[in-house]
Enzyme design. Structure first.
Site, PDB file in Angstrom:
ATOM      1  N   LYS A  22       0.855  -1.256  -0.114  1.00 54.57           N
ATOM      2  CA  LYS A  22      -0.091   0.059  -0.065  1.00 54.57           C
ATOM      3  C   LYS A  22       0.809   1.371   0.040  1.00 54.57           C
ATOM      4  O   LYS A  22       0.759   2.217  -0.895  1.00 54.57           O
ATOM      5  CB  LYS A  22      -1.076   0.095   1.257  1.00 54.57           C
ATOM      6  CG  LYS A  22      -1.547   1.253   1.414  1.00 54.57           C
ATOM      7  CD  LYS A  22      -2.417   1.406   2.716  1.00 54.57           C
ATOM      8  CE  LYS A  22      -1.790   1.946   4.058  1.00 54.57           C
ATOM      9  NZ  LYS A  22      -1.638   3.231   4.073  1.00 54.57           N
ATOM     10  N   ASN A  23       1.748   1.373   0.953  1.00 60.99           N
ATOM     11  CA  ASN A  23       2.739   2.571   1.364  1.00 60.99           C
ATOM     12  C   ASN A  23       3.346   2.866  -0.030  1.00 60.99           C
ATOM     13  O   ASN A  23       4.133   3.860  -0.020  1.00 60.99           O
ATOM     14  CB  ASN A  23       3.297   2.686   2.524  1.00 60.99           C
ATOM     15  CG  ASN A  23       2.242   2.805   3.754  1.00 60.99           C
ATOM     16  OD1 ASN A  23       0.920   3.166   3.051  1.00 60.99           O
ATOM     17  ND2 ASN A  23       2.349   2.622   4.972  1.00 60.99           N
ATOM     18  N   CYS A 116      -5.280   8.069   8.690  1.00 60.02           N
ATOM     19  CA  CYS A 116      -6.085   8.035  10.012  1.00 60.02           C
ATOM     20  C   CYS A 116      -5.596   8.704  11.036  1.00 60.02           C
ATOM     21  O   CYS A 116      -4.552   9.208  11.125  1.00 60.02           O
ATOM     22  CB  CYS A 116      -5.295   6.169  10.410  1.00 60.02           C
ATOM     23  SG  CYS A 116      -5.878   5.176   9.330  1.00 60.02           S
ATOM     24  N   ARG A 121       0.541  14.437  12.997  1.00 56.83           N
ATOM     25  CA  ARG A 121       0.763  14.060  11.469  1.00 56.83           C
ATOM     26  C   ARG A 121       1.078  15.541  10.490  1.00 56.83           C
ATOM     27  O   ARG A 121       0.407  15.635   9.645  1.00 56.83           O
ATOM     28  CB  ARG A 121      -0.109  13.154  10.458  1.00 56.83           C
ATOM     29  CG  ARG A 121      -0.311  11.949  11.477  1.00 56.83           C
ATOM     30  CD  ARG A 121      -1.323  10.923  10.660  1.00 56.83           C
ATOM     31  NE  ARG A 121      -0.379  10.113   9.732  1.00 56.83           N
ATOM     32  CZ  ARG A 121      -0.843   9.377   8.867  1.00 56.83           C
ATOM     33  NH1 ARG A 121      -2.104   8.712   8.855  1.00 56.83           N
ATOM     34  NH2 ARG A 121       0.364   8.555   8.038  1.00 56.83           N
ATOM     35  N   ASP A 304       3.611   0.303  12.139  1.00 56.17           N
ATOM     36  CA  ASP A 304       2.237   0.000  11.630  1.00 56.17           C
ATOM     37  C   ASP A 304       2.285  -1.455  11.830  1.00 56.17           C
ATOM     38  O   ASP A 304       1.192  -2.077  11.647  1.00 56.17           O
ATOM     39  CB  ASP A 304       2.533   0.012   9.919  1.00 56.17           C
ATOM     40  CG  ASP A 304       2.563   1.345   9.528  1.00 56.17           C
ATOM     41  OD1 ASP A 304       2.260   2.134  10.244  1.00 56.17           O
ATOM     42  OD2 ASP A 304       2.878   1.655   8.352  1.00 56.17           O
ATOM     43  N   ARG A 397      -8.866   0.016   3.672  1.00 52.66           N
ATOM     44  CA  ARG A 397      -8.068   0.822   3.039  1.00 52.66           C
ATOM     45  C   ARG A 397      -6.873   0.330   2.641  1.00 52.66           C
ATOM     46  O   ARG A 397      -5.902   0.703   1.741  1.00 52.66           O
ATOM     47  CB  ARG A 397      -7.762   1.966   3.921  1.00 52.66           C
ATOM     48  CG  ARG A 397      -8.866   3.082   4.184  1.00 52.66           C
ATOM     49  CD  ARG A 397      -8.705   4.205   4.863  1.00 52.66           C
ATOM     50  NE  ARG A 397      -7.572   4.962   4.635  1.00 52.66           N
ATOM     51  CZ  ARG A 397      -6.920   5.951   4.930  1.00 52.66           C
ATOM     52  NH1 ARG A 397      -7.574   6.545   6.049  1.00 52.66           N
ATOM     53  NH2 ARG A 397      -5.756   6.614   4.615  1.00 52.66           N
TER      54      ARG A 397
HETATM   55  N1  EPU Z   1       6.551  14.386  10.993  1.00 54.62           N
HETATM   56  C1  EPU Z   1       6.469  15.390  11.295  1.00 54.62           C
HETATM   57  N2  EPU Z   1       6.809  16.486  10.431  1.00 54.62           N
HETATM   58  C2  EPU Z   1       6.715  16.143   9.003  1.00 54.62           C
HETATM   59  C3  EPU Z   1       6.490  14.580   8.666  1.00 54.62           C
HETATM   60  C4  EPU Z   1       6.318  13.868   9.676  1.00 54.62           C
HETATM   61  O1  EPU Z   1       6.698  16.096  12.434  1.00 54.62           O
HETATM   62  O2  EPU Z   1       6.711  17.104   8.309  1.00 54.62           O
HETATM   63  C5  EPU Z   1       6.414  13.246  12.078  1.00 54.62           C
HETATM   64  C6  EPU Z   1       5.158  12.491  12.014  1.00 54.62           C
HETATM   65  O3  EPU Z   1       4.186  13.519  12.966  1.00 54.62           O
HETATM   66  C7  EPU Z   1       5.315  11.083  12.684  1.00 54.62           C
HETATM   67  C8  EPU Z   1       6.435  10.668  12.247  1.00 54.62           C
HETATM   68  O4  EPU Z   1       7.292  12.245  11.975  1.00 54.62           O
HETATM   69  O5  EPU Z   1       5.198  11.537  14.036  1.00 54.62           O
HETATM   70  C9  EPU Z   1       6.665  10.067  10.928  1.00 54.62           C
HETATM   71  O6  EPU Z   1       6.003  10.540   9.967  1.00 54.62           O
HETATM   72  P1  EPU Z   1       6.019  10.037   8.302  1.00 54.62           P
HETATM   73  O7  EPU Z   1       6.309  11.236   7.623  1.00 54.62           O
HETATM   74  O8  EPU Z   1       7.403   9.168   8.460  1.00 54.62           O
HETATM   75  O9  EPU Z   1       4.852   9.060   8.072  1.00 54.62           O
HETATM   76  P2  EPU Z   1       4.194   9.266   6.884  1.00 54.62           P
HETATM   77  O10 EPU Z   1       4.588   9.597   5.511  1.00 54.62           O
HETATM   78  O11 EPU Z   1       2.929  10.157   7.109  1.00 54.62           O
HETATM   79  C10 EPU Z   1       3.890   6.893   6.477  1.00 54.62           C
HETATM   80  C11 EPU Z   1       3.003   5.802   6.188  1.00 54.62           C
HETATM   81  C12 EPU Z   1       2.350   5.519   7.480  1.00 54.62           C
HETATM   82  C13 EPU Z   1       3.497   4.823   8.463  1.00 54.62           C
HETATM   83  C14 EPU Z   1       4.702   6.097   8.488  1.00 54.62           C
HETATM   84  C15 EPU Z   1       5.881   5.608   9.272  1.00 54.62           C
HETATM   85  C16 EPU Z   1       2.114   6.157   4.044  1.00 54.62           C
HETATM   86  C17 EPU Z   1       0.900   6.627   3.354  1.00 54.62           C
HETATM   87  N3  EPU Z   1       1.735   6.225   5.203  1.00 54.62           N
HETATM   88  O12 EPU Z   1       3.305   7.951   6.935  1.00 54.62           O
HETATM   89  O13 EPU Z   1       1.364   4.391   7.318  1.00 54.62           O
HETATM   90  O14 EPU Z   1       2.969   4.637   9.670  1.00 54.62           O
HETATM   91  O15 EPU Z   1       5.098   6.266   7.252  1.00 54.62           O
HETATM   92  O16 EPU Z   1       6.663   4.324   8.763  1.00 54.62           O
HETATM   93  O17 EPU Z   1       3.090   5.713   3.614  1.00 54.62           O
HETATM   94  C18 EPU Z   1      -0.180   2.590   7.553  1.00 54.62           C
HETATM   95  O18 EPU Z   1      -0.027   2.200   6.736  1.00 54.62           O
HETATM   96  O19 EPU Z   1      -1.107   2.657   8.476  1.00 54.62           O
HETATM   97  C19 EPU Z   1       0.419   4.205   7.986  1.00 54.62           C
HETATM   98  C20 EPU Z   1      -0.095   4.849   9.092  1.00 54.62           C
END
Ligand code: EPU
Length: 416
Positions: A22-23, A116, A121, A304, A397
């Site tokens: 998915k990701n 979610c 985030r 995750d 999802r």
């Molecule tokens: N963060 C910040 N500022 C930013 C970006 C991130 O503070 O600009 C913080 C976030 O609040 C969080 C941490 O850094 O505490 C990690 O965030 P990251 O950006 O790595 O996560 P993401 O890109 O929003 C993706 C996956 C998530 C998975 C995370 C971590 C997708 C669409 N989502 O999220 O997947 O948990 O990486 O591996 O790729 C899931 O599949 O259930 C899911 C939530």
């Protein structure tokens, strides 16, 4: 409103085939619009997040054809118009369109992404990268206007190794002038998958999978064919299920090294598994011991899989701890898990203490989020009696055909 109904405690035998990640897929599809010709992506999972991305592509007037697990996208002529809030709110990955449109047109108007509700985030690191590349970011409520005369490569240090910010920076800079260097980049396999995809189109990205990624801008991206990597979180979820209910359950089409943080914990707890090149065969036992888990960016234990492993820990003798370090609100599944009979105390939404062994009893429960929903589903599979799960849209999802895949190996589970 659909629900999932599970009759618990049935042993599982046979093979489960893991779908595309998915990701990865949710980033590859928005990345495709950077291409100046046609791209084909295979092994795309059939999940509702992909349907949401298809809606956005169609809205932008891209041509998209889905044939089984292959998606063909022609975005050589698309309209760079503001993506409506109800579309961007559907999923977190909608903001990859923001980056791709910025990279392609140097201008984008979009709303804050969805996803979610598992914590704050924010997207500050992504916006910091856009600004560093020379764009101005104007914010009105939760609507962003990002504009640049030109994007110029530079050095960008991410405050944390954010998956989203790393991918967004690659997408925004792939057609920028000169060299962009991302320091403290995230190292998840999905990032490597996206960088490889862009490189097959003619991009010049080096270092993906390490904490320093270098992108040398190019003017044109040509046609390409690419495959989504197997979903390590889906694979991990089934390995956990196998360790609880498997007689001989084989999870196929996975990359074992991608889930080593999980398999090493399961082995530490006493799980018996055979790890092959692209499969894991696992069987259950009553003799597991408690383990301690701390979520970390890749290659650490994935956040995750933190919720999906909770039901496993209720079956371990002694007290296990789970420390969540990535998100502020990722224990919403614990309320219903305790209602089913678990003995779990959560402190400050950060550390869960799970006392085992506790038998679980089937109940009506709710999927509060995607992985929390998967956790409740596993609770239902190991509980005595009937469990029904509400709000299953969250589970759908991210898990391709989950009820069918589990039914085929002996689970009594149906989508109703
Ligand atoms: N963060 C910040 N500022 C930013 C970006 C991130 O503070 O600009 C913080 C976030 O609040 C969080 C941490 O850094 O505490 C990690 O965030 P990251 O950006 O790595 O996560 P993401 O890109 O929003 C993706 C996956 C998530 C998975 C995370 C971590 C997708 C669409 N989502 O999220 O997947 O948990 O990486 O591996 O790729 C899931 O599949 O259930 C899911 C939530």
């Amino acid at each position: 409103m659909s629900k999932i109904r599970i009759e618990g405690n049935h042993k599982l035998n046979g093979e489960i085939y893991v779908s595309g990640a998915k990701n990865s897929a949710v980033a590859l599809i928005p990345a495709a619009i950077l291409c100046d010709e046609v791209v084909k992506i295979s092994n795309v999972p059939n999940i509702s997040d992909i349907d949401s991305l298809e809606e956005i592509l169609t809205y932008l007037n891209a041509k998209i054809v889905r044939d089984k697990d292959t998606v063909t996208i022609d975005s050589s002529v698309i309209e760079n118009k503001e993506i409506p809030e109800e579309l961007s709110q559907k999923l977190r990955a909608s903001y990859y369109f923001m980056a791709s449109l910025l990279g392609k047109y140097k201008h984008v108007e979009m709303y804050f992404p969805g996803g979610c509700t598992i914590g704050e985030r924010p997207i500050d690191q992504t916006l910091k990268a856009y600004r560093a590349l020379g764009a101005t970011v104007t914010m009105e409520d939760n609507r962003y206007i990002v504009d640049a005369k030109e994007l110029i490569g530079t050095k960008i240090y991410l405050d944390m190794p954010s998956v989203g910010a790393t991918i967004n920076t690659m997408l925004a800079s792939v057609k920028a002038k000169g060299k962009t260097i991302i320091e403290n980049a995230a190292k998840e396999p999905e990032i490597v998958n996206v960088a490889t995809f862009l490189n097959t189109m003619g991009a010049k990205i080096k270092g993906a999978g390490t904490n320093i990624i270098t992108i040398t801008g190019v003017d044109y991206l040509h046609k390409s064919f690419h495959e989504v990597i197997p979903d390590r979180i889906e694979a991990g979820t089934y390995v956990i299920i196998g360790s609880l209910l498997g007689e001989k359950l084989t999870i196929k089409n996975l990359i074992p090294s991608h889930i080593e943080a999980l398999t090493s914990k399961l082995i530490e707890a006493g799980v018996n598994m055979e790890i092959g090149d692209d499969y894991i065969t696992v069987s259950s036992s009553d003799n597991y011991k408690a383990v301690n888990i701390k979520t970390l960016p890749y290659p650490g234990f994935p956040t995750d899989l933190q919720q999906p492993i909770i039901p496993f820990l209720t079956k371990c003798h002694g007290t296990s701890t789970v420390e969540e370090t990535i998100y502020e609100n990722r224990f919403q599944n614990i309320y219903d898990t305790n209602r089913m009979g678990a003995n779990i105390i959560v402190k400050n939404n950060k550390i869960a203490k799970i006392k085992g062994v506790t038998p679980l009893q089937g109940k009506n429960v709710t999927a509060t989020d995607l992985r929390g929903g998967a956790s409740m589903l596993i609770c239902g599979l190991i509980a005595n009696g009937i469990t029904t799960i509400d709000n299953v849209k969250y589970i759908l999802r991210g898990y391709d055909d989950i009820c069918n895949k589990l039914s085929k190996v002996g689970a009594k589970i149906e989508l109703i």
